[in-house]
Design a protein around this motif. Structure first.
Motif, PDB file in Angstrom:
ATOM      1  N   ARG A  56      -3.763 -14.275  17.280  1.00  0.00           N
ATOM      2  CA  ARG A  56      -4.435 -13.784  18.473  1.00  0.00           C
ATOM      3  C   ARG A  56      -5.782 -13.183  18.075  1.00  0.00           C
ATOM      4  NH1 ARG A  56       0.976 -10.676  20.402  1.00  0.00           N
ATOM      5  NH2 ARG A  56       1.925 -12.348  21.636  1.00  0.00           N
ATOM      6  N   ALA A  57      -6.693 -13.081  19.024  1.00  0.00           N
ATOM      7  CA  ALA A  57      -7.998 -12.478  18.749  1.00  0.00           C
ATOM      8  C   ALA A  57      -7.845 -10.975  18.553  1.00  0.00           C
ATOM      9  CB  ALA A  57      -8.961 -12.768  19.900  1.00  0.00           C
ATOM     10  N   VAL A  58      -8.572 -10.434  17.561  1.00  0.00           N
ATOM     11  CA  VAL A  58      -8.564  -8.985  17.300  1.00  0.00           C
ATOM     12  C   VAL A  58     -10.008  -8.530  17.147  1.00  0.00           C
ATOM     13  CG1 VAL A  58      -6.279  -8.923  16.231  1.00  0.00           C
ATOM     14  CG2 VAL A  58      -8.276  -9.397  14.818  1.00  0.00           C
ATOM     15  N   ASN A  59     -10.270  -7.282  17.509  1.00  0.00           N
ATOM     16  CA  ASN A  59     -11.629  -6.744  17.394  1.00  0.00           C
ATOM     17  C   ASN A  59     -11.674  -5.474  16.567  1.00  0.00           C
ATOM     18  OD1 ASN A  59     -10.379  -4.993  19.106  1.00  0.00           O
ATOM     19  ND2 ASN A  59     -11.612  -5.517  20.914  1.00  0.00           N
ATOM     20  N   ASP A  60     -10.622  -5.254  15.770  1.00  0.00           N
ATOM     21  CA  ASP A  60     -10.540  -4.055  14.944  1.00  0.00           C
ATOM     22  C   ASP A  60      -9.984  -4.456  13.579  1.00  0.00           C
ATOM     23  OD1 ASP A  60     -10.116  -1.658  13.699  1.00  0.00           O
ATOM     24  OD2 ASP A  60      -9.109  -0.705  15.402  1.00  0.00           O
ATOM     25  N   ALA A  95      -2.605  -9.659  12.484  1.00  0.00           N
ATOM     26  CA  ALA A  95      -3.126 -10.979  12.834  1.00  0.00           C
ATOM     27  C   ALA A  95      -2.876 -11.985  11.707  1.00  0.00           C
ATOM     28  CB  ALA A  95      -4.623 -10.890  13.135  1.00  0.00           C
ATOM     29  N   TYR A  96      -2.974 -11.512  10.470  1.00  0.00           N
ATOM     30  CA  TYR A  96      -2.711 -12.380   9.320  1.00  0.00           C
ATOM     31  C   TYR A  96      -1.262 -12.869   9.335  1.00  0.00           C
ATOM     32  CZ  TYR A  96      -1.975 -13.578   4.362  1.00  0.00           C
ATOM     33  OH  TYR A  96      -1.645 -14.204   3.188  1.00  0.00           O
ATOM     34  N   PHE A  98       3.878 -32.234   9.654  1.00  0.00           N
ATOM     35  CA  PHE A  98       2.707 -31.989   8.819  1.00  0.00           C
ATOM     36  C   PHE A  98       1.418 -32.238   9.598  1.00  0.00           C
ATOM     37  CE2 PHE A  98       5.238 -33.223   4.769  1.00  0.00           C
ATOM     38  CZ  PHE A  98       5.910 -32.017   4.853  1.00  0.00           C
ATOM     39  N   GLY A  99       0.375 -31.507   9.217  1.00  0.00           N
ATOM     40  CA  GLY A  99      -0.926 -31.682   9.848  1.00  0.00           C
ATOM     41  C   GLY A  99      -1.059 -30.985  11.187  1.00  0.00           C
ATOM     42  N   SER A 100      -0.124 -30.086  11.509  1.00  0.00           N
ATOM     43  CA  SER A 100      -0.150 -29.442  12.826  1.00  0.00           C
ATOM     44  C   SER A 100      -1.163 -28.305  12.861  1.00  0.00           C
ATOM     45  CB  SER A 100       1.239 -28.893  13.168  1.00  0.00           C
ATOM     46  OG  SER A 100       1.576 -27.831  12.299  1.00  0.00           O
ATOM     47  N   VAL A 101      -1.626 -27.989  14.063  1.00  0.00           N
ATOM     48  CA  VAL A 101      -2.455 -26.810  14.331  1.00  0.00           C
ATOM     49  C   VAL A 101      -1.709 -26.000  15.385  1.00  0.00           C
ATOM     50  CG1 VAL A 101      -4.665 -25.924  15.134  1.00  0.00           C
ATOM     51  CG2 VAL A 101      -4.587 -28.043  13.813  1.00  0.00           C
ATOM     52  N   ALA A 102      -1.255 -24.811  15.009  1.00  0.00           N
ATOM     53  CA  ALA A 102      -0.419 -24.009  15.910  1.00  0.00           C
ATOM     54  C   ALA A 102      -1.086 -22.667  16.182  1.00  0.00           C
ATOM     55  CB  ALA A 102       0.965 -23.800  15.301  1.00  0.00           C
ATOM     56  N   TYR A 103      -1.010 -22.230  17.433  1.00  0.00           N
ATOM     57  CA  TYR A 103      -1.547 -20.940  17.857  1.00  0.00           C
ATOM     58  C   TYR A 103      -0.376 -19.990  18.098  1.00  0.00           C
ATOM     59  CZ  TYR A 103      -5.839 -23.557  18.458  1.00  0.00           C
ATOM     60  OH  TYR A 103      -6.953 -24.340  18.238  1.00  0.00           O
ATOM     61  N   PHE A 104      -0.481 -18.783  17.578  1.00  0.00           N
ATOM     62  CA  PHE A 104       0.628 -17.836  17.659  1.00  0.00           C
ATOM     63  C   PHE A 104       1.080 -17.633  19.098  1.00  0.00           C
ATOM     64  CE2 PHE A 104       2.354 -13.501  17.886  1.00  0.00           C
ATOM     65  CZ  PHE A 104       3.364 -13.602  16.923  1.00  0.00           C
TER      66      PHE A 104
END
Length: 551
Positions: free
Chosen positions: A412-416, A423-424, A440-446
């Motif tokens: 997720r986006a973080v600003n701190d 986030a890591y 394999f080769g996937s792109v996943a968003y939390f």
């Protein structure tokens, strides 16, 4: 089409016939071969000359060996051309009164220059002048090559890198120059920006801007779909393949002297790469250690972390997403037996650093032992997926040239900066779950993982298998086409919240057909249409089956 280059340049046939001893010579045929290289001269006065003929040779004869069989001259021309002869000079009126038309026609067809020599000139004069011209030509080339090598070496010794080497080589050759990694990623370039952009759009590069090294061996090349010609020389230090240096021209033909210049530039480029690798290794370890501490939450307070990152050239005081990329466990394409590539993880990290730098030079990118971590800025419009997709696409290229497939996870986006550790972990979790769900080769968003995140925490596979069997019963059998079809029907029903009409449209079933299938599913699974708890169990079981299967 590629053209082999000779190891030592010589003078052309065109220049040779301008020498005093050959000024009276007349070209009978083979004008298309006048730009061929002459490296030596010989005399043919024996019938079995072919075993002694060498490529790029000027052969002189009075026709004595064929004085009684002039009909053999056309076949002789064919054989000589096959041996790579540069030109054939014939002196008439002593043993031959004329040359057969078939011989002249064959020389014209094969672009083998056929010269009629003046009666008064001696073969020794021709040989002496040709060999002198060859030596002078080679000496001039070697002297120029040394001057260029010295100039390029001075660039590196004075602190310059690949960009400066590319600029200097471009000036010398009056040609756009690209320096690439072994798999074709451009790391430096020199020349007019418009020319560079024009060549980047040619068929020699793929849509990601990667030079197609897998189709471009060393040497000078002509392609029908690419204007002009280009030359490719490997950048090698020891037995390690560091990349390629490529020159493009459209206003002239590249020749052996150009290749020789590129070889000098490649040697200096290898020195620059080795020097940069040594510096990067030290700096990279320091940067990596610090970013690891930041991601672990042990680098100090927020202000200290922000200030220290500024010293490293990183801007983290803004909205960012943490991206983690891991190589998938599969074999990559290796180089030939005589060359070695740098370690795969090191090349992978370099590719990410190169691509991210094009988007934002202040974005941190560090390679760890098993992964690459990048902190990418959230675009003004907030569309992180487009940015990540573009970066992954460029790192991936088109699948050639020695790259390995990899999976990517996005937090997720973080600003701190104090929220970087969380986030890591989100990005790492997204990598692992995305690979399990999509392969394999996937792109996943939390944020898109949802219940898959919880399922991934269950490490007991036997427990998951038991849950799937107990919940799905016969539908848990994966190699039964009928059960697979019923599972798909069940998934669509659950996805449409048991809206039979919508599910029937999605499945392209008649309404009554779907009602029949629902009855069959309830006989196997139980009353899922009226039991919300059972529906939840069924949805989770299908996700487990999708994520890990029953293996």
């Amino acid at each position: 089409m590629s053209r082999p280059s000779s190891a030592v340049p010589g003078l052309t046939v065109r220049k040779a016939i301008e020498m005093p001893a050959l000024q009276g010579a007349r070209l009978l045929a083979g004008a298309g071969g006048l730009d061929g290289i002459v490296q030596r001269a010989n005399v043919m006065e024996v019938p079995d000359i072919l075993p002694w003929v060498k490529p790029h040779e000027l052969l002189l004869t009075t026709g004595y060996p064929l004085r009684n069989t002039p009909q053999g001259l056309p076949a002789l021309v064919t054989d000589l051309a096959g041996h790579g002869l540069a030109a054939l000079g014939v002196k008439l009126h002593r043993y031959l009164d004329y040359l057969p038309e078939q011989m002249i026609d064959e020389a014209e067809r094969l672009d083998l220059p056929l010269l009629l020599l003046p009666d008064a000139v001696g073969f020794d004069d021709i040989i002496n002048q040709v060999l002198t011209g060859v030596l002078n030509s080679q000496a001039a080339v070697l002297e120029r090559s040394w001057e260029i090598h010295h100039a390029l070496l001075s660039v590196v010794l004075e602190g310059g890198g690949l960009h400066e080497v590319a600029d200097k080589t471009s000036t010398v050759l009056d040609a756009p120059i690209f320096v690439t990694t072994p798999d074709g990623r451009v790391v430096a370039e020199g020349g007019d920006p418009d020319d560079l952009a024009s060549w980047r759009s040619s068929a020699c590069f793929d849509e990601t801007g990667r030079f197609r090294t897998e189709y471009e061996p060393g040497g000078v090349h002509d392609h029908s779909e690419v204007p002009g010609s280009h030359a490719v020389v490997p950048v090698v230090a020891g037995k390690v393949d560091h990349g390629r240096i490529v020159a493009f021209v459209s206003h002239r033909e590249l020749d052996d002297s150009d290749v020789n210049v590129l070889e000098r530039a490649a040697t200096v480029a290898a020195l620059a790469v080795t020097k940069q690798l040594a510096i990067t290794a030290v700096e990279g370890k320091y940067r990596g250690d610090f970013l690891r501490d930041v991601l672990a939450g042990r680098a100090g307070g927020r202000d200290h972390v922000v200030a220290h990152c500024e010293l490293l050239g990183w801007d983290i005081d803004r909205e960012l997403v943490v991206v983690v990329a891991e190589l998938d466990p599969e074999e990559g394409t290796e180089p030939g037996p005589d060359l070695e590539l740098r370690p795969v993880q090191e090349r992978f990290s370099t590719a990410w650093q190169t691509v991210v730098a094009r988007h934002d030079r202040q974005a941190p990118v560090v390679g760890f032992a098993q992964e690459v971590v990048a902190l990418l800025p959230v675009p003004p419009g907030g569309d992180v997926s487009e940015l990540v997709h573009d970066v992954v696409r460029q790192v991936s290229g088109d699948g050639g040239g020695g790259r390995r497939q990899f999976s990517t996870g996005v937090s997720r986006a973080v600003n701190d900066p104090e929220r970087f550790p969380g986030a890591y972990e989100q990005a790492r979790r997204a990598v692992h779950v995305g690979r399990q769900v999509n392969g394999f080769g996937s792109v996943a968003y939390f944020d898109s993982l949802r219940s898959f995140r919880l399922i991934s925490l269950v490490q007991d596979r036997d427990e998951l298998r038991g849950f799937v069997r107990e919940t799905l019963h016969e539908l848990a059998v994966e190699d039964d086409p009928e059960m697979a079809d019923l599972r798909h029907t069940l998934k669509v029903l659950l996805d449409t919240n048991l809206n039979v009409a919508e599910a029937a449209r999605t499945l392209h079933f008649h309404y009554n057909t779907l009602r029949y299938r629902i009855g069959k599913l309830e006989r196997i699974l139980g009353p899922f249409t009226t039991d919300p708890e059972l529906r939840l169990d069924l949805a989770l079981a299908l996700k487990v089956l999708q994520m890990r299967g029953l293996r």
